[in-house]
Design a protein around this motif. Sequence first.
Motif, PDB file in Angstrom:
ATOM      1  N   HIS A 144       1.160  -1.083   0.220  1.00  0.00           N
ATOM      2  CA  HIS A 144       0.207  -0.001   0.417  1.00  0.00           C
ATOM      3  C   HIS A 144       0.980   1.462  -0.152  1.00  0.00           C
ATOM      4  O   HIS A 144       0.914   1.859  -0.472  1.00  0.00           O
ATOM      5  N   ARG A 145       1.651   1.103   0.874  1.00  0.00           N
ATOM      6  CA  ARG A 145       2.955   2.572   0.846  1.00  0.00           C
ATOM      7  C   ARG A 145       3.867   2.178  -0.477  1.00  0.00           C
ATOM      8  O   ARG A 145       3.946   3.640  -0.533  1.00  0.00           O
ATOM      9  N   ILE A 146       3.725   1.813  -0.676  1.00  0.00           N
ATOM     10  CA  ILE A 146       4.690   1.679  -2.302  1.00  0.00           C
ATOM     11  C   ILE A 146       3.457   2.072  -3.510  1.00  0.00           C
ATOM     12  O   ILE A 146       3.869   3.222  -3.659  1.00  0.00           O
ATOM     13  N   GLN A 147       2.151   2.411  -3.928  1.00  0.00           N
ATOM     14  CA  GLN A 147       1.613   2.474  -4.619  1.00  0.00           C
ATOM     15  C   GLN A 147       0.856   3.966  -4.534  1.00  0.00           C
ATOM     16  O   GLN A 147       0.963   4.628  -5.280  1.00  0.00           O
ATOM     17  N   ALA A 148       0.966   4.335  -3.067  1.00  0.00           N
ATOM     18  CA  ALA A 148       1.271   5.513  -2.141  1.00  0.00           C
ATOM     19  C   ALA A 148       2.032   6.825  -3.117  1.00  0.00           C
ATOM     20  O   ALA A 148       2.087   7.677  -3.349  1.00  0.00           O
ATOM     21  N   GLY A 149       3.292   6.048  -2.729  1.00  0.00           N
ATOM     22  CA  GLY A 149       4.748   6.428  -2.634  1.00  0.00           C
ATOM     23  C   GLY A 149       5.241   6.924  -4.602  1.00  0.00           C
ATOM     24  O   GLY A 149       5.922   7.586  -4.262  1.00  0.00           O
ATOM     25  N   ILE A 150       5.026   5.767  -5.258  1.00  0.00           N
ATOM     26  CA  ILE A 150       5.517   5.691  -6.416  1.00  0.00           C
ATOM     27  C   ILE A 150       4.475   6.828  -7.683  1.00  0.00           C
ATOM     28  O   ILE A 150       3.596   7.092  -7.130  1.00  0.00           O
ATOM     29  N   ASP A 151       5.793   6.610  -8.579  1.00  0.00           N
ATOM     30  CA  ASP A 151       4.938   8.157  -9.706  1.00  0.00           C
ATOM     31  C   ASP A 151       4.268   6.913 -10.852  1.00  0.00           C
ATOM     32  O   ASP A 151       2.693   6.553 -11.430  1.00  0.00           O
ATOM     33  N   ALA A 152       5.349   5.642 -10.734  1.00  0.00           N
ATOM     34  CA  ALA A 152       4.618   5.276 -12.098  1.00  0.00           C
ATOM     35  C   ALA A 152       5.048   3.115 -11.619  1.00  0.00           C
ATOM     36  O   ALA A 152       5.778   3.186 -10.588  1.00  0.00           O
ATOM     37  N   LEU A 153       4.417   2.643 -12.127  1.00  0.00           N
ATOM     38  CA  LEU A 153       4.263   1.097 -11.506  1.00  0.00           C
ATOM     39  C   LEU A 153       4.654   0.532 -13.030  1.00  0.00           C
ATOM     40  O   LEU A 153       3.538   0.643 -13.831  1.00  0.00           O
ATOM     41  N   LEU A 154       5.688  -0.758 -12.932  1.00  0.00           N
ATOM     42  CA  LEU A 154       5.851  -1.255 -13.808  1.00  0.00           C
ATOM     43  C   LEU A 154       5.609  -2.612 -13.999  1.00  0.00           C
ATOM     44  O   LEU A 154       5.254  -3.300 -13.234  1.00  0.00           O
ATOM     45  N   ILE A 155       4.550  -2.644 -15.322  1.00  0.00           N
ATOM     46  CA  ILE A 155       4.291  -4.042 -15.731  1.00  0.00           C
ATOM     47  C   ILE A 155       4.129  -4.320 -17.174  1.00  0.00           C
ATOM     48  O   ILE A 155       2.721  -4.829 -17.507  1.00  0.00           O
ATOM     49  N   PRO A 156       5.350  -4.628 -17.012  1.00  0.00           N
ATOM     50  CA  PRO A 156       5.273  -5.252 -18.310  1.00  0.00           C
ATOM     51  C   PRO A 156       5.122  -6.160 -19.324  1.00  0.00           C
ATOM     52  O   PRO A 156       5.712  -7.344 -19.732  1.00  0.00           O
ATOM     53  N   SER A 157       4.239  -6.515 -18.292  1.00  0.00           N
ATOM     54  CA  SER A 157       3.672  -8.403 -18.896  1.00  0.00           C
ATOM     55  C   SER A 157       3.717  -8.572 -19.526  1.00  0.00           C
ATOM     56  O   SER A 157       3.330  -8.665 -21.457  1.00  0.00           O
ATOM     57  N   ARG A 158       4.643 -10.107 -20.773  1.00  0.00           N
ATOM     58  CA  ARG A 158       4.223 -11.003 -21.465  1.00  0.00           C
ATOM     59  C   ARG A 158       2.443 -11.490 -22.023  1.00  0.00           C
ATOM     60  O   ARG A 158       2.027 -11.225 -22.971  1.00  0.00           O
ATOM     61  N   PHE A 159       1.486 -11.340 -20.786  1.00  0.00           N
ATOM     62  CA  PHE A 159       0.953 -11.779 -20.597  1.00  0.00           C
ATOM     63  C   PHE A 159       0.080 -11.887 -19.460  1.00  0.00           C
ATOM     64  O   PHE A 159       0.952 -11.729 -18.189  1.00  0.00           O
ATOM     65  N   GLU A 160      -1.481 -10.745 -19.166  1.00  0.00           N
ATOM     66  CA  GLU A 160      -1.533 -10.702 -18.498  1.00  0.00           C
ATOM     67  C   GLU A 160      -3.387 -10.773 -18.244  1.00  0.00           C
ATOM     68  O   GLU A 160      -3.680 -10.057 -18.566  1.00  0.00           O
ATOM     69  N   PRO A 161      -3.964 -11.483 -17.412  1.00  0.00           N
ATOM     70  CA  PRO A 161      -5.526 -12.329 -17.448  1.00  0.00           C
ATOM     71  C   PRO A 161      -5.946 -10.978 -17.052  1.00  0.00           C
ATOM     72  O   PRO A 161      -6.880 -10.530 -17.992  1.00  0.00           O
ATOM     73  N   CYS A 162      -5.500 -10.500 -15.708  1.00  0.00           N
ATOM     74  CA  CYS A 162      -7.094  -9.119 -15.565  1.00  0.00           C
ATOM     75  C   CYS A 162      -5.367  -8.234 -15.212  1.00  0.00           C
ATOM     76  O   CYS A 162      -5.239  -6.861 -15.855  1.00  0.00           O
ATOM     77  N   GLY A 163      -4.727  -8.870 -13.824  1.00  0.00           N
ATOM     78  CA  GLY A 163      -3.618  -7.422 -13.399  1.00  0.00           C
ATOM     79  C   GLY A 163      -5.099  -6.770 -12.471  1.00  0.00           C
ATOM     80  O   GLY A 163      -5.570  -7.049 -12.731  1.00  0.00           O
ATOM     81  N   LEU A 164      -4.578  -6.711 -11.355  1.00  0.00           N
ATOM     82  CA  LEU A 164      -5.081  -5.913  -9.856  1.00  0.00           C
ATOM     83  C   LEU A 164      -4.116  -4.722  -9.972  1.00  0.00           C
ATOM     84  O   LEU A 164      -4.747  -3.858  -9.313  1.00  0.00           O
ATOM     85  N   THR A 165      -2.854  -4.663  -9.747  1.00  0.00           N
ATOM     86  CA  THR A 165      -1.549  -4.098  -9.139  1.00  0.00           C
ATOM     87  C   THR A 165      -2.395  -2.876 -10.337  1.00  0.00           C
ATOM     88  O   THR A 165      -2.089  -1.358  -9.711  1.00  0.00           O
ATOM     89  N   GLN A 166      -2.182  -2.614 -11.098  1.00  0.00           N
ATOM     90  CA  GLN A 166      -2.505  -1.450 -11.919  1.00  0.00           C
ATOM     91  C   GLN A 166      -3.793  -1.137 -11.865  1.00  0.00           C
ATOM     92  O   GLN A 166      -4.620   0.433 -11.951  1.00  0.00           O
ATOM     93  N   LEU A 167      -4.892  -2.050 -11.300  1.00  0.00           N
ATOM     94  CA  LEU A 167      -6.055  -1.468 -10.496  1.00  0.00           C
ATOM     95  C   LEU A 167      -6.216  -0.334  -9.416  1.00  0.00           C
ATOM     96  O   LEU A 167      -6.809   0.595  -9.061  1.00  0.00           O
ATOM     97  N   TYR A 168      -4.948  -0.560  -8.397  1.00  0.00           N
ATOM     98  CA  TYR A 168      -5.104   0.230  -7.701  1.00  0.00           C
ATOM     99  C   TYR A 168      -4.187   0.860  -7.542  1.00  0.00           C
ATOM    100  O   TYR A 168      -4.255   1.656  -6.731  1.00  0.00           O
TER     101      TYR A 168
END
Length: 477
Positions: A365-389
């Motif tokens: 939670h502290r990472i999501q609030a404190g960073i500027d950009a989240l890296l999710i360069p997935s080769r495949f990703e059924p849904c992903g939740l971290t980008q929604l957070y």
Amino acid sequence: MKTLFAASEIYPLIKTGGLADVAGALPVALRKQGHDVRLIMPAYNDLLKKVAPIQKSINLGNPFGVGDLILLETSIPESDTPIWLLQCQALYEREAGPYLDSKGADFQDNHLRFAALSWAAATLALHGHLIGWQADVLHLNDWQTGFAAAYLKSWKADHIPVVTTVHNLRYNGSFEMSKFADMRLSTELLDLHGMEFYGNFSGLKAGLVYADAITTVSPTYAQEILTSEYGDGLDGTLKSLQHKLTGILNGVDYEQWSPEKDQFIAQNYGPESLTKKYENKLALLQENGLSEDTSQPIFGVVSRLTEQKGLDLVLEAIPHLLDRGARLIVLGAGDKHLEAGYLELQSLYPEQVSVRIGYFEDYSHRIQAGIDALLIPSRFEPCGLTQLYALKYGTLPVVRQTGGLADTVFEWGDRANGFVFTDADVASLKAALERCMESFYNSHSWQEKQRNAMAYDYSWEAVTGQWVELYESLIHK
């Protein structure tokens, strides 16, 4: 409507991935709308400490010859959701995680452990008199409960509607045929159009072919898995079952994931108080002993460290940005060579990179609030939740255009809320990171994307209507 929801992990009781988040939130959202959803999962080691006092126990006998299967009726305190825990000391009370031993290898009897869970779920769905509650629908999740559809098929219980949700097709629960004798299933199910899978038998394939409806966790992934690139050997089967396949995007529990009410972060904030995100950024840098220059962007990774997630690409692409002053904060565990690679990166940039191996809910939670950009360069990703957070926290995702990432993150136009690239290679990721950096230094452009991101509603309440419609269609059929 009465739905029995079967899963191998449920947050907040136990979690290894997104399945637990879904199993912990979708039933709660449905219950809030008046539907009677109840859960079943194994009673893993120490789990009884996390639930309400046991109200009733039911002995289902010893069908697999490993000890009695005992149903414990209780509830999850945080949501008051009714749950049956399946207790069997020989199968579930182990010191390691739910699937892997202390050395990181699959338990050799996983076929039996989840056959028992599946058998119990099918038994409850068929014989509601045992518990005084008859399900209208049985909702299965991934291979660990897929065998339940096979048990109902073998019992000729076609009147019980079954939904199977695929959270990740790659984990297909495939076992050597020599273990099939343990399953208490007819060999008549072992054909090309049944649960046979390239000479083995598969729990996921059973859940697919014997279900009345199949769902995946995003619309794009539902289309991708029909191709050989993403189908993991099941694309042919899925094409034949396409008439009962649909994609329903996962949701987010905003009671847990909202910067306005998050109890784990340094300073609460919202779309109208974005400047307070700065305080979380500074607190995160201080917590990790990194350079406190907040004029430079902080990139973050909260993920399993695997090549599926594209995190080998990040190792190659990020040093160029670190040389220009960016920071990187990583939380995750997975492939040992990737763990070692990120730890080496930390040693090379000790004031700019922080890596924690493992998973810590409050820290994520502290990472999501404190960073500027989240890296999710997935080769495949059924849904992903971290980008929604991330979107809710005004943290802009940098994603590859695949699966649920393609359905939720957009770079261009009025709804721009992140950065998107197409090809799973270092050059494409680098180009997206450059666009991200350029936008970061243009505060107006960045804040506009942040407000767009925070305005999206990916709550469970926004998608439960699709689930109700699906359940009702099966019941009426």
